[in-house]
Motif scaffolding. Structure first.
Motif, PDB file in Angstrom:
ATOM      1  N   ALA A 154       0.503  -1.056   0.413  1.00  0.00           N
ATOM      2  CA  ALA A 154      -0.078   0.563  -0.224  1.00  0.00           C
ATOM      3  C   ALA A 154       1.007   1.248   0.165  1.00  0.00           C
ATOM      4  O   ALA A 154       0.948   2.290  -0.590  1.00  0.00           O
ATOM      5  CB  ALA A 154      -0.705   0.007   1.172  1.00  0.00           C
ATOM      6  N   GLN A 155       1.694   1.266   0.731  1.00  0.00           N
ATOM      7  CA  GLN A 155       2.847   2.262   1.011  1.00  0.00           C
ATOM      8  C   GLN A 155       3.528   2.127  -0.729  1.00  0.00           C
ATOM      9  O   GLN A 155       4.095   3.971  -1.409  1.00  0.00           O
ATOM     10  CB  GLN A 155       4.314   2.251   1.499  1.00  0.00           C
ATOM     11  N   TYR A 156       3.657   1.421  -1.005  1.00  0.00           N
ATOM     12  CA  TYR A 156       3.936   1.322  -2.777  1.00  0.00           C
ATOM     13  C   TYR A 156       2.191   2.463  -3.573  1.00  0.00           C
ATOM     14  O   TYR A 156       3.378   3.094  -4.658  1.00  0.00           O
ATOM     15  CB  TYR A 156       4.869   0.430  -3.157  1.00  0.00           C
ATOM     16  N   ALA A 172       5.273  11.281  -2.171  1.00  0.00           N
ATOM     17  CA  ALA A 172       5.859  10.110  -3.207  1.00  0.00           C
ATOM     18  C   ALA A 172       7.298   9.745  -3.038  1.00  0.00           C
ATOM     19  O   ALA A 172       7.103   8.633  -1.536  1.00  0.00           O
ATOM     20  CB  ALA A 172       5.531  10.176  -4.561  1.00  0.00           C
ATOM     21  N   VAL A 173       8.027  10.937  -2.538  1.00  0.00           N
ATOM     22  CA  VAL A 173       9.628  10.626  -1.739  1.00  0.00           C
ATOM     23  C   VAL A 173       9.323   9.676  -0.805  1.00  0.00           C
ATOM     24  O   VAL A 173      10.178   8.462   0.139  1.00  0.00           O
ATOM     25  CB  VAL A 173      10.354  11.343  -1.851  1.00  0.00           C
ATOM     26  N   GLU A 174       8.770   9.730   0.620  1.00  0.00           N
ATOM     27  CA  GLU A 174       8.331   9.545   1.800  1.00  0.00           C
ATOM     28  C   GLU A 174       7.704   8.424   1.694  1.00  0.00           C
ATOM     29  O   GLU A 174       8.681   7.511   2.483  1.00  0.00           O
ATOM     30  CB  GLU A 174       7.680  10.218   2.395  1.00  0.00           C
ATOM     31  N   TRP A 175       6.680   7.655   0.989  1.00  0.00           N
ATOM     32  CA  TRP A 175       6.731   6.767   0.893  1.00  0.00           C
ATOM     33  C   TRP A 175       7.539   5.750   0.287  1.00  0.00           C
ATOM     34  O   TRP A 175       7.204   4.059   0.702  1.00  0.00           O
ATOM     35  CB  TRP A 175       4.851   6.512   0.200  1.00  0.00           C
ATOM     36  N   PHE A 176       7.505   5.974  -0.801  1.00  0.00           N
ATOM     37  CA  PHE A 176       8.545   4.673  -1.268  1.00  0.00           C
ATOM     38  C   PHE A 176       9.688   4.267  -0.012  1.00  0.00           C
ATOM     39  O   PHE A 176       9.413   3.469  -0.343  1.00  0.00           O
ATOM     40  CB  PHE A 176       9.120   5.373  -2.532  1.00  0.00           C
ATOM     41  N   GLN A 177      10.000   5.653   0.850  1.00  0.00           N
ATOM     42  CA  GLN A 177      11.304   5.053   1.476  1.00  0.00           C
ATOM     43  C   GLN A 177      10.340   4.794   2.325  1.00  0.00           C
ATOM     44  O   GLN A 177      11.644   3.326   2.817  1.00  0.00           O
ATOM     45  CB  GLN A 177      12.037   6.236   2.562  1.00  0.00           C
ATOM     46  N   LYS A 178       9.620   3.995   3.054  1.00  0.00           N
ATOM     47  CA  LYS A 178       8.558   3.329   3.513  1.00  0.00           C
ATOM     48  C   LYS A 178       9.022   2.377   3.544  1.00  0.00           C
ATOM     49  O   LYS A 178       9.052   1.284   4.086  1.00  0.00           O
ATOM     50  CB  LYS A 178       7.222   4.107   3.988  1.00  0.00           C
ATOM     51  N   GLY A 220      11.175  15.396  -5.961  1.00  0.00           N
ATOM     52  CA  GLY A 220      10.576  15.280  -4.375  1.00  0.00           C
ATOM     53  C   GLY A 220      12.152  15.463  -3.846  1.00  0.00           C
ATOM     54  O   GLY A 220      11.017  15.755  -1.930  1.00  0.00           O
ATOM     55  N   VAL A 221      12.865  15.674  -4.268  1.00  0.00           N
ATOM     56  CA  VAL A 221      13.787  15.294  -2.976  1.00  0.00           C
ATOM     57  C   VAL A 221      15.527  15.519  -3.545  1.00  0.00           C
ATOM     58  O   VAL A 221      15.391  15.560  -4.978  1.00  0.00           O
ATOM     59  CB  VAL A 221      13.973  13.833  -2.323  1.00  0.00           C
ATOM     60  N   ALA A 222      16.295  16.300  -2.810  1.00  0.00           N
ATOM     61  CA  ALA A 222      17.496  16.449  -3.380  1.00  0.00           C
ATOM     62  C   ALA A 222      18.322  15.960  -4.096  1.00  0.00           C
ATOM     63  O   ALA A 222      17.894  14.699  -3.250  1.00  0.00           O
ATOM     64  CB  ALA A 222      18.106  17.092  -2.005  1.00  0.00           C
ATOM     65  N   GLN A 223      18.293  15.735  -5.093  1.00  0.00           N
ATOM     66  CA  GLN A 223      19.239  15.180  -5.401  1.00  0.00           C
ATOM     67  C   GLN A 223      20.935  14.565  -5.226  1.00  0.00           C
ATOM     68  O   GLN A 223      21.177  15.068  -4.280  1.00  0.00           O
ATOM     69  CB  GLN A 223      19.954  15.693  -7.116  1.00  0.00           C
ATOM     70  N   ASP A 224      20.365  12.841  -4.836  1.00  0.00           N
ATOM     71  CA  ASP A 224      21.895  12.584  -3.952  1.00  0.00           C
ATOM     72  C   ASP A 224      22.744  11.071  -4.786  1.00  0.00           C
ATOM     73  O   ASP A 224      21.214  10.070  -4.611  1.00  0.00           O
ATOM     74  CB  ASP A 224      21.365  11.892  -2.627  1.00  0.00           C
ATOM     75  N   ARG A 225      23.572  11.246  -5.725  1.00  0.00           N
ATOM     76  CA  ARG A 225      23.899   9.915  -6.906  1.00  0.00           C
ATOM     77  C   ARG A 225      24.043   8.809  -5.294  1.00  0.00           C
ATOM     78  O   ARG A 225      24.221   7.870  -5.353  1.00  0.00           O
ATOM     79  CB  ARG A 225      24.862  10.048  -7.123  1.00  0.00           C
TER      80      ARG A 225
END
Length: 653
Positions: A567-569, A588-594, A616-621
């Motif tokens: 459901a989170q995904y 969206a990023v927050e739920w992907f992370q969970k 939706g989030v700071a770029q971080d390679r």
């Protein structure tokens, strides 16, 4: 006497001593009074007794009576700062062998008077025979109770009558008791009422209370609630706790007097402050139920705790429940455990069960399975079948104790015999795991059917599971549906969800999309995360309901908040695309992370993509690579390709 009346106590003492040395009985009696009151001398009942005895030997009736009272009750030396006995004990430690000499000088007659009912009887008899009404009444009490003499109701009656002839209110009250209780005479409520009335008319508080009860109950007279209320009110003016309590109850109920909650509360509070337990209990109930006004649970908790401290077992249980649930007080599991255990020690079976659960789970106390078993056994003795079930389960699975299937069976069987549906269900499930013979299945079905017919939903659910072949045999969906339905309609959430799945399954033979959606919604509203997820799918696909993507997103969110990984995904995907709700890449990023943190490869890949692109989030390679590698280790092809495209090997950290 003139010096005494001017407050010149030392001068009075000096003159009275001269008179006492000359053999004046009244002077010795007066010196005794000085020692009783602590006027001009240090208060000392032992010294008073010495002077009273001199006066008594010389024929002072009042001294005889007062001396008799001292020996009747005794006088234990009080302890505390500046108290004689405290000094005597501490000086004995400091002075050793010399202490007795010092004590003899300071307190030649000691610091206490031992109770001696025989000596008391001698002196009170002397005063009574001399015609003192109060002494005659006390002597009657001594004969009635056998204090310092042989119990003799007839002698007691004679002395009460002698005092009553002098219109002594305590004697009139005592005669009322004699006739009310039938001590040496037949029980005669009418005579009792006559004597109580004589004493009550002299403002004797206990007589007023006794007569009020007779009017209230109609004992020896017609019921007269109004007269009872008048008498209780009269006694209450003297701050008598029993009278205050009863006039409070009458005003609370409007019996014999106008109903007045404010005056009722005032009377009950006054009685409660005198530490009168029934008033404390009544005040607690008054605030708990509101009695025509809003309940005040904080006040209720305060008074219940006072009752609990006084040893009221039910109040101890209530206070434990208050602290456990935070009702009227701040939640405090330790205090809850303390009060439950106190009530359990006093024989409260439900409290014993509760404290057993606390020990079993380590809630508010250190986990102690041995103590839990002790309290479960105590609760079982009190008829709590749930305690027997808990004991059966403990021994069955070996939770903190050696596994003992024989003992487990005995406890569960005992609980089931008691007729409790939960116990029957627990015993049935225990038997199912012992052997799957046809005879055993018949016994199990009988137990579950009895529990289900009693309206116990879990038993109906287990019967459905039994028909589905959960415990062996061929699945019989048609036979299971009625049992699942009965459990579901009774609010059993797992049955609701199971029923929804059966109706949603095209292969079940009972597929019904609308019924599936209806039961799924019922389970979802009850908080079942799996049902919330499935309901979201139903709304998004329009299977059995009108398609409503917004509703689908809402149900995905409900399940996601309970930790449902898929459901989170799904919620993250829909928020990222703006489906059913305005696009929100950050959320969206927050739920992907969970979901990613729960180990879902697809979510880890999606999170890596967001971090790589800065959506939706700071770029971080580096973090993107981190999540790609997690997904790749689960053989996610997309993650493998991304790592390959940026030249990072799977083994790299």
């Amino acid at each position: 006497m003139a010096a005494y009346e001017r407050g010149q106590y030392l001068e009075a003492l000096k003159l009275w001593k001269l008179a006492a040395e000359a053999g004046e009985a009244e002077a010795s009696y007066r010196i005794g009074m000085l020692y009783v009151k602590g006027e001009g001398v240090v208060r000392s009942i032992p010294d008073a007794a010495v002077w009273y005895e001199r006066a008594a030997e010389l024929g002072s009736i009042e001294a005889q009576f007062q001396l008799g009272l001292i020996f009747l009750h005794g006088d234990k030396a009080p302890l505390g700062p500046y108290r004689h006995e405290t000094w005597r004990q501490s000086s004995a430690v400091r002075l050793g062998d010399k202490a007795s000499n010092v004590h003899g000088l300071v307190f030649p007659h000691g610091t206490s008077v031992e109770r001696d009912v025989k000596v008391a009887f001698r002196w009170i008899s002397a005063a009574a025979e001399a015609g003192k009404a109060e002494a005659q009444t006390v002597l009657g009490n001594m004969y009635s109770e056998g204090l310092g003499c042989t119990k003799d109701f007839q002698a007691a009656l004679g002395w009460y009558r002698a005092a009553a002839e002098q219109k002594c209110a305590p004697a009139e009250f005592a005669l009322g008791d004699v006739h009310y209780q039938g001590r040496g005479v037949p029980v005669d409520f009418e005579q009792a009422a006559i004597w109580y009335r004589k004493a009550a008319d002299q403002d004797h508080v206990r007589a007023q209370v006794a007569l009020a009860f007779m009017n209230l109950k109609g004992a020896g007279m017609p019921e007269a609630p109004a007269e009872a209320a008048r008498l209780f009110q009269s006694a209450a003016r003297h701050d008598d706790a029993i009278a205050l309590y009863n006039i409070g109850l009458l005003r609370l109920n409007g019996k014999g007097v106008a109903r007045d909650l404010d005056l009722a509360e005032t009377a009950l509070r006054k009685a409660a402050r005198k530490d009168y337990l029934p008033a404390i209990q009544a005040l607690a109930e008054f605030y708990s139920h509101g009695a025509g006004a809003e309940p005040d649970l904080r006040e209720a908790a305060t008074w219940y705790e006072k009752a609990a401290e006084r040893g009221d077992v039910q109040a101890q249980f209530f206070v434990g429940r208050f602290y456990a649930t935070g009702t009227g007080v701040a939640p405090n599991i330790r205090r809850a455990a303390k009060w439950f255990e106190r009530a359990a020690e006093n024989g409260h079976a439900t409290a014993a069960f509760n404290v057993a659960i606390f020990y079993l789970n380590g809630s508010g106390v250190e986990r102690n399975v041995e103590a839990a078993i002790k309290w479960f056994e105590r609760a079982s003795e009190g008829g709590i079948s749930a305690a027997q079930v808990q004991l059966g389960r403990l021994y069955s699975i070996g939770n903190g104790v050696p596994r003992d299937q024989k003992l487990a069976g005995e406890w569960l069987s005992k609980a089931a015999v008691g007729g409790d549906p939960d116990a029957k269900t627990a015993y049935a499930l225990f038997l199912l795991h012992q052997d799957g013979s046809s005879e055993r299945l018949v016994q199990v079905q009988a137990l579950l059917s009895e529990a289900a017919e009693a309206g116990y939903a879990p038993a109906a659910f287990q019967l459905g599971a039994l028909r589905m072949g959960k415990f062996g045999g061929t699945a019989d969906v048609q036979g299971a549906i009625p049992w699942f339905t009965r459990a579901a309609e009774a609010g059993h959430v797992e049955a609701q969800y199971t029923l929804a799945l059966l109706y949603a399954d095209p292969k079940s033979g009972v597929s019904d999309a609308r019924a599936a959606a209806s039961w799924m919604a019922t389970a979802a509203r009850a908080g079942n995360a799996a049902a919330q997820f499935q309901l979201a799918v139903i709304y998004c696909t329009g299977n059995g309901v009108a398609q409503d993507v917004a509703q689908g997103v809402s149900w995905y969110e409900a399940a996601a908040q309970q930790g449902h990984m898929v459901a989170q995904y799904n919620l993250a995907v829909m928020l990222g695309r703006g489906q059913g709700r305005e696009a929100d890449p950050k959320k969206a990023v927050e739920w992907f992370q969970k979901a990613a943190e729960q180990g879902m490869a697809e979510a880890q890949l999606a999170l890596g993509d967001a971090l790589m692109s800065g959506t939706g989030v700071a770029q971080d390679r580096d973090m993107a690579v981190y999540w790609y590698q997690h997904a790749a280790r689960q053989r996610n092809e997309g993650a493998v390709r991304r790592l390959s495209s940026i030249g990072v090997a799977l083994a790299d950290n």
